[in-house]
Design a protein around this motif. Structure first.
Motif, PDB file in Angstrom:
ATOM      1  N   THR A 210      -2.001  -4.778   5.072  1.00  0.00           N
ATOM      2  CA  THR A 210      -1.772  -3.930   3.905  1.00  0.00           C
ATOM      3  C   THR A 210      -2.403  -2.574   4.199  1.00  0.00           C
ATOM      4  O   THR A 210      -3.380  -2.502   4.942  1.00  0.00           O
ATOM      5  CB  THR A 210      -2.393  -4.540   2.634  1.00  0.00           C
ATOM      6  N   THR A 211      -1.846  -1.506   3.641  1.00  0.00           N
ATOM      7  CA  THR A 211      -2.515  -0.214   3.766  1.00  0.00           C
ATOM      8  C   THR A 211      -3.256   0.107   2.469  1.00  0.00           C
ATOM      9  O   THR A 211      -3.596   1.241   2.188  1.00  0.00           O
ATOM     10  CB  THR A 211      -1.501   0.909   4.091  1.00  0.00           C
TER      11      THR A 211
ATOM     12  N   GLY B 183      -2.133  -4.425  -2.157  1.00  0.00           N
ATOM     13  CA  GLY B 183      -3.421  -4.800  -1.588  1.00  0.00           C
ATOM     14  C   GLY B 183      -3.563  -6.257  -1.200  1.00  0.00           C
ATOM     15  O   GLY B 183      -4.424  -6.605  -0.406  1.00  0.00           O
TER      16      GLY B 183
HETATM   17  P1  ADP Z   1       0.923  -4.695  -0.074  1.00  0.00           P
HETATM   18  O1  ADP Z   1       1.901  -3.961  -0.916  1.00  0.00           O
HETATM   19  O2  ADP Z   1       0.010  -5.581  -0.860  1.00  0.00           O
HETATM   20  O3  ADP Z   1       0.177  -3.801   0.860  1.00  0.00           O
HETATM   21  P2  ADP Z   1       3.330  -5.650   1.188  1.00  0.00           P
HETATM   22  O4  ADP Z   1       3.618  -6.817   2.075  1.00  0.00           O
HETATM   23  O5  ADP Z   1       4.121  -5.523  -0.048  1.00  0.00           O
HETATM   24  O6  ADP Z   1       1.770  -5.699   0.857  1.00  0.00           O
HETATM   25  O7  ADP Z   1       3.514  -4.314   2.031  1.00  0.00           O
HETATM   26  C1  ADP Z   1       2.807  -4.148   3.234  1.00  0.00           C
HETATM   27  C2  ADP Z   1       2.683  -2.689   3.604  1.00  0.00           C
HETATM   28  O8  ADP Z   1       3.962  -2.189   3.987  1.00  0.00           O
HETATM   29  C3  ADP Z   1       2.216  -1.778   2.504  1.00  0.00           C
HETATM   30  O9  ADP Z   1       0.791  -1.762   2.389  1.00  0.00           O
HETATM   31  C4  ADP Z   1       2.777  -0.438   2.942  1.00  0.00           C
HETATM   32  O10 ADP Z   1       1.914   0.149   3.905  1.00  0.00           O
HETATM   33  C5  ADP Z   1       4.066  -0.810   3.648  1.00  0.00           C
HETATM   34  N1  ADP Z   1       5.248  -0.636   2.778  1.00  0.00           N
HETATM   35  C6  ADP Z   1       5.943  -1.609   2.154  1.00  0.00           C
HETATM   36  N2  ADP Z   1       6.974  -1.114   1.450  1.00  0.00           N
HETATM   37  C7  ADP Z   1       6.933   0.229   1.612  1.00  0.00           C
HETATM   38  C8  ADP Z   1       7.742   1.325   1.134  1.00  0.00           C
HETATM   39  N3  ADP Z   1       8.799   1.139   0.326  1.00  0.00           N
HETATM   40  N4  ADP Z   1       7.398   2.571   1.549  1.00  0.00           N
HETATM   41  C9  ADP Z   1       6.337   2.785   2.364  1.00  0.00           C
HETATM   42  N5  ADP Z   1       5.540   1.803   2.840  1.00  0.00           N
HETATM   43  C10 ADP Z   1       5.831   0.529   2.474  1.00  0.00           C
END
Ligand code: ADP
Ligand code: K
Ligand code: MG
Length: 378
Positions: free
Chosen positions: A304-305, A332
């Protein structure tokens, strides 16, 4: 506790070591038996024009099948690598699975309406007891990350988590189908809505994400609908809602983090397409996209970022334990994308992400209309 059953209060008098031993032996036995996958078509046929025989048949199938599925998971939870099996949250998860296994094997097979009703009610209690398991598991993984000091790519637990969550979706789907058959909702075939409208689900999910976004950023992009908005088809609404909720959170977060300070916030667009094989929903944002080097990571449950600080995590857990809703962060937990993909794949659909770094991201959620494909079980 409200969930104490007659059976478990009777068991409370059994010496603890005996309980563990017999449960342990039964667990080994059940874990060695194969699981039986079902198809959406079979579920539909069982749920169509339900009568008492069909409801009883469903209960009897679950009485045999659920302990097997639970036992497989307990065994896996016991044997996790990197000490993940000893993280406090993972121990809690295993105890939940063991308790539910025990509750089920103690029940005799339901043979009449009264027994079936008691059994189905037990299933519903088990389902709500397991409501927060995905958050507990995610927390266990965070505990492991902190304790081991290792990063998302160093910990090879993806396959385990994938199997675990696939199994969980299957168990919850079967329980919900049984409960919905018994306490039938008007117009539904068990858990399946024969006239499921993606447009309505998009609106519901957008509304849920809007309130999180307002709380987080004080503003929110518009969610626009395009394509075949009148479409209706038979599907399980909860599965589509789960995916849209996660995908819209991602798109709205990315949009707000990229354009939050601008006068104009670009909308998130959802397109609905109806094909012969698939219904596809495309969720497009202008949130800056994902760097190509990160594209593989996004499917990792640990990646996650938006790392959640431990104290915030405690607060979330505390609130959700007391039934508080709307306290979840916009991102998160890291499971949004991988968990949405297995929801889609559960009945032969899929989820793909295409990103243009510097512009935005498109997510394609494919939902299969081919009904005779079996559950994707670990
Ligand atoms: P989380 O949202 O809890 O971090 P996710 O599995 O939903 O976990 O997403 C992982 C990561 O992928 C996010 O933290 C983000 O960095 C990147 N990401 C996902 N969807 C997008 C999007 N639509 N635009 C930009 N980055 C995205
Ligand atoms: K992720
Ligand atoms: Mg997310």
């Amino acid at each position: 506790m409200a969930t104490t059953t007659m059976a478990s209060s009777r068991l409370a008098r059994v010496p603890v070591y005996m309980l563990r031993k017999t449960t342990g032996i039964m667990l080994d036995d059940y874990a060695s038996r194969p699981q039986t996958p079902t198809t959406l078509r079979q579920m539909y046929e069982l749920g169509m024009r339900t009568n008492y025989e069909k409801i009883l048949l469903g209960a009897q199938f679950l009485h045999a099948e659920l302990p097997i599925r639970l036992a497989h998971r307990v065994k896996e939870l016991e044997n996790l690598p990197y000490d993940l099996n000893n993280m406090p949250s993972v121990i809690k998860v295993r105890q939940l699975y063991e308790n539910s296994f025990q509750d089920l094997v103690e029940r005799k097979r339901p043979e009449d309406e009264e027994e079936e009703e008691l059994f189905t009610d037990l299933l519903v209690r088990i389902r709500s007891r397991h409501d927060d398991v995905h958050k507990l598991m995610a927390k266990g993984v965070m505990e492991l990350k902190t304790e081991s000091g290792r990063g998302a790519n160093d910990l090879k637990i993806h396959d385990f988590l994938d199997r675990f969550y696939r199994s969980r979706i299957g168990i919850r789907t079967l329980i919900s189908h049984q409960a919905d058959m018994r306490y039938s909702r008007k117009g539904y075939v068990g858990i399946i809505n024969p006239v499921c409208k993606p447009e309505v689900i998009v609106r519901d999910a957008a509304q849920a994400v809007h309130s999180i976004a307002y709380r987080t950023y004080g503003d929110c992009p518009e969610v626009q609908l395009h394509g075949k908005t009148s479409l209706q088809f038979p599907y399980i609404e909860g599965h589509i809602f789960f995916c849209l909720f996660e995908l819209l959170k991602n798109s709205i977060r990315a949009t707000m983090e990229t354009h939050g300070n601008n006068v104009h916030i670009p909308p998130v667009k959802v397109v609905i397409a109806d094909g012969n094989e698939d219904v596809t929903l495309k969720i497009s944002d202008e949130g800056g996209g994902i760097p190509r080097s990160e594209m593989e990571n996004v499917w990792n449950y640990l990646f996650t970022t938006a790392e959640i600080p431990p104290e915030k995590l405690m607060e979330i857990e505390e609130k959700s334990r007391h039934g508080g809703v709307g306290c979840d962060p916009i991102a998160g937990f890291g499971y949004g994308l991988p968990l949405s993909r297995i929801h889609a794949r559960y009945f032969s659909g899929d989820l793909n992400i295409v990103s243009m770094e510097g512009y935005g991201t498109d997510a394609y959620l494919h939902l299969s209309k081919l009904w005779n494909k079996a559950e994707d079980l670990p």
